[in-house]
Design a protein around this motif. Structure first.
Motif, PDB file in Angstrom:
ATOM      1  N   CYS A  77       4.159 -29.425 -13.070  1.00  0.00           N
ATOM      2  CA  CYS A  77       4.221 -30.529 -12.101  1.00  0.00           C
ATOM      3  C   CYS A  77       3.209 -31.644 -12.398  1.00  0.00           C
ATOM      4  N   LEU A  78       2.192 -31.326 -13.219  1.00  0.00           N
ATOM      5  CA  LEU A  78       1.089 -32.261 -13.516  1.00  0.00           C
ATOM      6  C   LEU A  78       0.291 -32.590 -12.245  1.00  0.00           C
ATOM      7  N   PRO A  79      -1.003 -32.885 -12.336  1.00  0.00           N
ATOM      8  CA  PRO A  79      -1.778 -32.937 -13.574  1.00  0.00           C
ATOM      9  C   PRO A  79      -1.962 -31.546 -14.177  1.00  0.00           C
ATOM     10  N   VAL A  80      -2.099 -31.507 -15.500  1.00  0.00           N
ATOM     11  CA  VAL A  80      -2.289 -30.235 -16.188  1.00  0.00           C
ATOM     12  C   VAL A  80      -3.567 -30.313 -17.018  1.00  0.00           C
ATOM     13  N   ARG A  81      -4.326 -29.237 -17.014  1.00  0.00           N
ATOM     14  CA  ARG A  81      -5.544 -29.203 -17.832  1.00  0.00           C
ATOM     15  C   ARG A  81      -5.192 -28.656 -19.207  1.00  0.00           C
ATOM     16  N   ARG A  82      -5.182 -29.546 -20.175  1.00  0.00           N
ATOM     17  CA  ARG A  82      -4.864 -29.178 -21.557  1.00  0.00           C
ATOM     18  C   ARG A  82      -5.884 -28.184 -22.100  1.00  0.00           C
ATOM     19  N   GLY A  83      -5.406 -27.233 -22.867  1.00  0.00           N
ATOM     20  CA  GLY A  83      -6.295 -26.278 -23.514  1.00  0.00           C
ATOM     21  C   GLY A  83      -6.695 -25.135 -22.601  1.00  0.00           C
ATOM     22  N   LEU A  84      -6.615 -25.370 -21.296  1.00  0.00           N
ATOM     23  CA  LEU A  84      -7.040 -24.348 -20.337  1.00  0.00           C
ATOM     24  C   LEU A  84      -5.830 -23.559 -19.827  1.00  0.00           C
TER      25      LEU A  84
ATOM     26  N   VAL B 257      -8.456 -45.748  -9.985  1.00  0.00           N
ATOM     27  CA  VAL B 257      -8.546 -44.449 -10.654  1.00  0.00           C
ATOM     28  C   VAL B 257      -9.857 -43.782 -10.241  1.00  0.00           C
ATOM     29  N   GLY B 258      -9.787 -42.522  -9.895  1.00  0.00           N
ATOM     30  CA  GLY B 258     -11.007 -41.809  -9.551  1.00  0.00           C
ATOM     31  C   GLY B 258     -11.185 -41.667  -8.054  1.00  0.00           C
ATOM     32  N   SER B 259     -10.849 -42.701  -7.275  1.00  0.00           N
ATOM     33  CA  SER B 259     -10.907 -42.522  -5.822  1.00  0.00           C
ATOM     34  C   SER B 259      -9.506 -42.261  -5.274  1.00  0.00           C
ATOM     35  N   ASP B 260      -8.513 -43.066  -5.672  1.00  0.00           N
ATOM     36  CA  ASP B 260      -7.138 -42.820  -5.228  1.00  0.00           C
ATOM     37  C   ASP B 260      -6.533 -41.610  -5.948  1.00  0.00           C
ATOM     38  N   SER B 261      -6.885 -41.450  -7.223  1.00  0.00           N
ATOM     39  CA  SER B 261      -6.225 -40.416  -8.023  1.00  0.00           C
ATOM     40  C   SER B 261      -7.252 -39.571  -8.775  1.00  0.00           C
ATOM     41  N   TRP B 262      -6.852 -38.979  -9.881  1.00  0.00           N
ATOM     42  CA  TRP B 262      -7.689 -38.034 -10.620  1.00  0.00           C
ATOM     43  C   TRP B 262      -8.576 -38.747 -11.642  1.00  0.00           C
ATOM     44  N   GLN B 263      -9.668 -38.102 -12.026  1.00  0.00           N
ATOM     45  CA  GLN B 263     -10.454 -38.533 -13.176  1.00  0.00           C
ATOM     46  C   GLN B 263      -9.672 -38.214 -14.447  1.00  0.00           C
ATOM     47  N   LEU B 264      -9.724 -39.087 -15.425  1.00  0.00           N
ATOM     48  CA  LEU B 264      -8.930 -38.906 -16.641  1.00  0.00           C
ATOM     49  C   LEU B 264      -9.782 -38.502 -17.842  1.00  0.00           C
ATOM     50  N   GLU B 265      -9.216 -37.641 -18.665  1.00  0.00           N
ATOM     51  CA  GLU B 265      -9.834 -37.232 -19.933  1.00  0.00           C
ATOM     52  C   GLU B 265      -9.212 -38.061 -21.060  1.00  0.00           C
ATOM     53  N   PHE B 266     -10.049 -38.601 -21.945  1.00  0.00           N
ATOM     54  CA  PHE B 266      -9.532 -39.424 -23.046  1.00  0.00           C
ATOM     55  C   PHE B 266      -9.690 -38.762 -24.409  1.00  0.00           C
ATOM     56  N   GLU B 267     -10.459 -37.677 -24.468  1.00  0.00           N
ATOM     57  CA  GLU B 267     -10.685 -37.054 -25.769  1.00  0.00           C
ATOM     58  C   GLU B 267      -9.540 -36.126 -26.137  1.00  0.00           C
ATOM     59  N   ASP B 268      -9.254 -36.088 -27.429  1.00  0.00           N
ATOM     60  CA  ASP B 268      -8.178 -35.232 -27.926  1.00  0.00           C
ATOM     61  C   ASP B 268      -8.684 -33.818 -28.156  1.00  0.00           C
ATOM     62  N   GLY B 269      -7.836 -32.847 -27.861  1.00  0.00           N
ATOM     63  CA  GLY B 269      -8.112 -31.480 -28.282  1.00  0.00           C
ATOM     64  C   GLY B 269      -9.176 -30.737 -27.499  1.00  0.00           C
ATOM     65  N   VAL B 270      -9.682 -31.332 -26.416  1.00  0.00           N
ATOM     66  CA  VAL B 270     -10.698 -30.627 -25.621  1.00  0.00           C
ATOM     67  C   VAL B 270     -10.045 -29.611 -24.688  1.00  0.00           C
ATOM     68  N   ILE B 271     -10.819 -28.596 -24.345  1.00  0.00           N
ATOM     69  CA  ILE B 271     -10.387 -27.676 -23.290  1.00  0.00           C
ATOM     70  C   ILE B 271     -10.848 -28.272 -21.966  1.00  0.00           C
ATOM     71  N   MET B 272      -9.903 -28.619 -21.108  1.00  0.00           N
ATOM     72  CA  MET B 272     -10.246 -29.387 -19.908  1.00  0.00           C
ATOM     73  C   MET B 272     -10.723 -28.472 -18.773  1.00  0.00           C
ATOM     74  N   ASP B 273     -11.957 -27.987 -18.930  1.00  0.00           N
ATOM     75  CA  ASP B 273     -12.483 -27.063 -17.919  1.00  0.00           C
ATOM     76  C   ASP B 273     -13.644 -27.692 -17.151  1.00  0.00           C
TER      77      ASP B 273
ATOM     78  N   GLY C 199     -14.782 -31.693 -14.921  1.00  0.00           N
ATOM     79  CA  GLY C 199     -14.359 -32.471 -13.754  1.00  0.00           C
ATOM     80  C   GLY C 199     -13.067 -33.261 -13.917  1.00  0.00           C
ATOM     81  N   LYS C 200     -12.657 -33.508 -15.141  1.00  0.00           N
ATOM     82  CA  LYS C 200     -11.506 -34.380 -15.353  1.00  0.00           C
ATOM     83  C   LYS C 200     -10.195 -33.591 -15.293  1.00  0.00           C
ATOM     84  N   ALA C 201      -9.338 -33.972 -14.362  1.00  0.00           N
ATOM     85  CA  ALA C 201      -8.170 -33.137 -14.046  1.00  0.00           C
ATOM     86  C   ALA C 201      -6.930 -33.517 -14.823  1.00  0.00           C
ATOM     87  N   GLU C 202      -6.917 -34.702 -15.437  1.00  0.00           N
ATOM     88  CA  GLU C 202      -5.681 -35.120 -16.102  1.00  0.00           C
ATOM     89  C   GLU C 202      -6.015 -35.830 -17.406  1.00  0.00           C
ATOM     90  N   HIS C 203      -5.180 -35.622 -18.414  1.00  0.00           N
ATOM     91  CA  HIS C 203      -5.395 -36.246 -19.719  1.00  0.00           C
ATOM     92  C   HIS C 203      -4.635 -37.569 -19.773  1.00  0.00           C
TER      93      HIS C 203
END
Lengths: 317, 317, 317
Positions: free
Chosen positions: A272-279, B70-86, B88-92
């Motif tokens: 459904c997203l958001p999805v945590r990549r790698g986790l 972004v960040g108050s209305d919605s999720w914090q975003l991850e911009f790095e490739d290949g990280v394990i998103m564990d 604060g950032k909920a969406e890539h």
């Protein structure tokens, strides 16, 4: 349709899926329906897909859209009856809902589970209070225990992608370090069970969904068993229902990987997203051709547009 | 025009300035172009002029507008490739951009420099990720190192106010106690260098803009020298490029005063706003008849309206 | 009408009430008036009714609406003249108002009292600065000491509900633990005093409104005395004017109860909302048939729609 809070508000799931696909084929065909009508979107929690897809659907139908973040834009709301309001909450839901009902022809509400008290969450106090006090139709944009707009989009996506009449659909738990609500899993199970698809839920011991939800579903505690021959893999994390709101395990062996997907019948991957990549899910799965997550998110527009259209038609009567 | 992220996306600056002036003369002449089309405005940072002028321009062109913080209305975003998103950032960004591309015909993004790592900022990760993953045209509403909507409005303003064909235009650094991005200075220099105006940059030692930006510009380290005979004074603070993101001096002798303006050829005073009165610029300068800052801010509508119009026309093809 | 900041901006209160009732009867009759016109709503403070009712009224009149939360969406503003802006406030009202005036045909502003310095609040710096610098009409969405959109909605509600030509209207103070502004009480008194209704203010000793406000009003320090024979009870808390911004008492005997209401001539109960149940007013009163608070809130749309309509007609000239 009067409200769209849970599955009981829906008379025919198959018709609604068909209506969603019709909206997608002709997005602006019903723009007259919403003329001079206003939808209010109330967010008690963050949102990206829901916020934007609902705005877009309402505008496709010609409606005026008003968006409000409860708590930052406006007052904190009190939901309990009979309290003396001498704390932080400045307004009671009785007034807030009734007043919004004066301004809006439809009110759509997002209010997540608190995951503290199971009975509290499953009573669905926020959404049911709006149903009770607003005097206008209410749409559930994800409540404590249900996310029907998502589930309708999910069924639309399966309808578009299925290659056989009765595909095997698997809902699988995936690991996460934070306690997450059961709403998406609950609704997906309920909605798929309204179709004649084969349906299996896979989750670790201790993570069975509520007895009410899974009473007609097959539940297994092995991803391998569930994935065999599957046409659709739907991944989602949820916290425990039994030990309510707890994270009992983060077992990485439940992560969705290309190796797991290889066990299926060339299944499409859904989330459904958001999805945590790698986790929860490997990058390779999300980036694969069989990943349907973007199409699925795109279908959020047509799902809620079908709902709003049915409600608008009900208003006109 | 496909995107409007940096100057490389623009085929003809002079044409675009002319188009902006046409929008100003006839704001509603192209309202049919945006019918049933949606622009999403994403703010990673605060905004007043950009937020409102872009909404207005899009509505002038008949578009639906959706705004999101972004960040108050919605999720914090991850911009790095290949990280394990564990964390604060909920969406890539891969999902976020692609999903927004499902809902919006155009996406406009503001994302300031972090001023920590020069390479990171100058890679323009946020805007370039949207270009890569969204699948729809992207407009830069001020990125880490560029602010082209501002620069286009600046050139429109100079075009309106110039009293000779090739005016002398000065970009001068002005003091500030906080480390500010180089985006406005960079873009203004780049855009003026596309015209045949005379152009001089004045800044203290240690505050030279990037070699790439200033390679074709005259740079002096004396305001007096630069202001002599100038027709336009454009003031802006930026932090050091060489000692990246540092405030090396707050030297008050670089403040713009009526005495400094008296050195010019009756120059117009310009600033992108917001401006800190008394700190960077004297009240007397901002309140003088020769101050063009309000007209310049007003032109932000016509600048971005020209950009959106060109992009909409590209969509129609 | 040029502005709608305080009662001095209104030429005829009775006409404006009548115009509000006309808007309610025919909400979309003047949709052409706002075509291609933009209203900006600026919130320095939270809002529910005002935020949504004003958006709706403007859309009913065909306007584009842009909403901004000052401070979270954009910059903190400086209102003092001649200061060196080297602190947290990034933009001066002189620029902010003038720039917004470039983008908006009408600007509506909410800015509550700070309740620190009586002279500061009663100078109405924020609203009067917008009047001075914006160059376009300004609407007061509750300022430090006035809330005229509310008062107009209140008079519309009384007009709808009154059963005799000259009803007895009572404004009564009610207890609260937080120091609240005097704006609603001030405006209600001023506006009712423009009618030929009988009017009484009831408040504890030390809570008399400003001499300017109450100079033509009857003030009593006993709810019982005031309520006798009343046709309308309007409850509101305010902090002390004399000991400015102080909470001198929370005396629960001033709470509005069914017993108190029984002293009246079957009075309707009014309150501007939000209201703290159990603290200021009994649940029984708010839930009674004689409570008019929801209808009163609903009339906020028609009140501000009448104001915007008059201003739009002024623009057209």
């Amino acid at each position: 349709m009067k409200h769209f809070i849970n599955l009981n508000d829906v008379s025919d799931v198959t018709e609604l899926v068909k209506l969603g696909l019709e909206q997608k084929a002709n997005p602006f065909a019903n723009k007259h329906l919403g003329l001079n009508k206003t939808i209010g979107l109330l967010f008690f929690n963050s949102s990206l897909r829901t916020r934007i897809s609902t705005q877009k659907a309402a505008m496709n139908l010609g409606m005026n859209v008003i968006v409000m973040n409860v708590g930052s834009d406006s007052w904190q709301l009190e939901f309990e009856d009979g309290v003396i309001m001498d704390q932080g909450k400045a307004e009671h839901i009785k007034e807030a809902a009734a007043v919004l009902g004066q301004y809006c022809d439809i009110i759509a509400v997002r209010a997540f589970a608190e995951l503290k008290d199971r009975n509290d969450d499953y009573k669905e106090t926020v959404l049911e209070s709006f149903r009770k006090y607003a005097g206008v139709p209410i749409i559930n944009l994800e409540s404590a225990t249900r996310h029907p707009c998502q589930s309708l989009a999910d069924l639309i996506t399966i309808e578009e992608l299925k290659t056989k009449e009765k595909p095997k659909v698997v809902l699988t738990w995936a690991p996460h370090f934070k306690p997450l609500p059961q709403a998406v899993g609950n609704s997906f199970a309920e909605w798929v069970l309204m179709t004649d698809y084969e349906f299996v839920i896979a989750n670790p011991e201790g993570y069975d969904l509520s007895p009410e939800i899974r009473k007609n579903a097959k539940v297994v505690h092995s991803q391998e068993e569930a994935f065999a021959g599957a046409d659709f893999i739907y991944a989602k994390n949820w916290s425990s229902y039994e030990q309510y709101g707890q994270v009992l395990t983060q077992d990485p062996s439940w992560k969705i990987t290309p190796e797991k997907m290889a066990l299926t019948n060339n299944a499409k991957f859904m989330h459904c997203l958001p999805v945590r990549r790698g986790l929860k899910v490997s990058d390779e799965v999300l980036d694969a051709d069989y990943s349907a997550v973007i199409q699925q998110a795109g279908n959020r527009v047509w799902s809620v547009q079908a709902v709003i259209k049915q409600i608008l038609e009900g208003l006109a009567v």
